[in-house]
Motif scaffolding. Sequence first.
Motif, PDB file in Angstrom:
ATOM      1  N   VAL A   1      38.477   5.017  27.280  1.00 22.38           N
ATOM      2  CA  VAL A   1      39.483   4.366  26.457  1.00 22.38           C
ATOM      3  C   VAL A   1      38.877   4.156  25.077  1.00 22.38           C
ATOM      4  CG1 VAL A   1      40.887   2.289  26.162  1.00 22.38           C
ATOM      5  CG2 VAL A   1      40.507   3.235  28.459  1.00 22.38           C
ATOM      6  N   LEU A   2      39.598   4.596  24.066  1.00 26.67           N
ATOM      7  CA  LEU A   2      39.132   4.442  22.690  1.00 26.67           C
ATOM      8  C   LEU A   2      39.826   3.257  22.043  1.00 26.67           C
ATOM      9  CD1 LEU A   2      39.426   8.143  21.489  1.00 26.67           C
ATOM     10  CD2 LEU A   2      37.343   6.961  22.170  1.00 26.67           C
ATOM     11  N   ASP A   3      39.061   2.454  21.330  1.00 28.19           N
ATOM     12  CA  ASP A   3      39.662   1.415  20.511  1.00 28.19           C
ATOM     13  C   ASP A   3      40.205   2.076  19.258  1.00 28.19           C
ATOM     14  OD1 ASP A   3      39.026  -0.783  22.160  1.00 28.19           O
ATOM     15  OD2 ASP A   3      36.980  -0.807  21.368  1.00 28.19           O
ATOM     16  N   GLU A   4      41.243   1.506  18.681  1.00 30.78           N
ATOM     17  CA  GLU A   4      41.832   2.109  17.488  1.00 30.78           C
ATOM     18  C   GLU A   4      40.824   2.261  16.361  1.00 30.78           C
ATOM     19  OE1 GLU A   4      45.663   1.338  15.879  1.00 30.78           O
ATOM     20  OE2 GLU A   4      46.317   0.438  17.760  1.00 30.78           O
ATOM     21  N   ASP A   5      39.873   1.339  16.267  1.00 29.90           N
ATOM     22  CA  ASP A   5      38.904   1.417  15.171  1.00 29.90           C
ATOM     23  C   ASP A   5      37.886   2.542  15.373  1.00 29.90           C
ATOM     24  OD1 ASP A   5      37.700   0.082  17.279  1.00 29.90           O
ATOM     25  OD2 ASP A   5      36.640  -1.345  16.020  1.00 29.90           O
ATOM     26  N   GLU A   6      37.881   3.168  16.555  1.00 25.97           N
ATOM     27  CA  GLU A   6      37.001   4.308  16.804  1.00 25.97           C
ATOM     28  C   GLU A   6      37.590   5.617  16.287  1.00 25.97           C
ATOM     29  OE1 GLU A   6      34.877   4.622  20.666  1.00 25.97           O
ATOM     30  OE2 GLU A   6      36.137   2.899  21.208  1.00 25.97           O
ATOM     31  N   LEU A   7      38.862   5.609  15.954  1.00 24.34           N
ATOM     32  CA  LEU A   7      39.526   6.825  15.496  1.00 24.34           C
ATOM     33  C   LEU A   7      39.325   6.998  13.997  1.00 24.34           C
ATOM     34  CD1 LEU A   7      42.911   6.482  17.422  1.00 24.34           C
ATOM     35  CD2 LEU A   7      40.904   7.808  18.078  1.00 24.34           C
ATOM     36  N   SER A   8      39.125   8.242  13.598  1.00 24.97           N
ATOM     37  CA  SER A   8      38.963   8.546  12.175  1.00 24.97           C
ATOM     38  C   SER A   8      40.323   8.508  11.481  1.00 24.97           C
ATOM     39  CB  SER A   8      38.345   9.934  12.000  1.00 24.97           C
ATOM     40  OG  SER A   8      39.276  10.932  12.388  1.00 24.97           O
TER      41      SER A   8
END
Length: 69
Positions: free
Chosen positions: A30-37
């Motif tokens: 699960v990715l946190d939104e802040d991990e997305l470029s």
Amino acid sequence: MKTILLEIEDNTYKTILDFIKLLPENRCRVLDEDELSTDEHQHIQHCLAQVEQGDYSAFEDWETVKKRL
């Protein structure tokens, strides 16, 4: 890896998240939104705009998926 954006009802969120956490970490996370470029965020917004217009062409094998529904 592929990325899936999944919008679900609030009351099912924890159940879905718990299920995803059961999957092997090297296969799914699960990715946190802040991990997305910025590019990833823009791609997601572009895909959402396409879906809102009924255009599912960015998705693989959509015709096959529709037939199974």
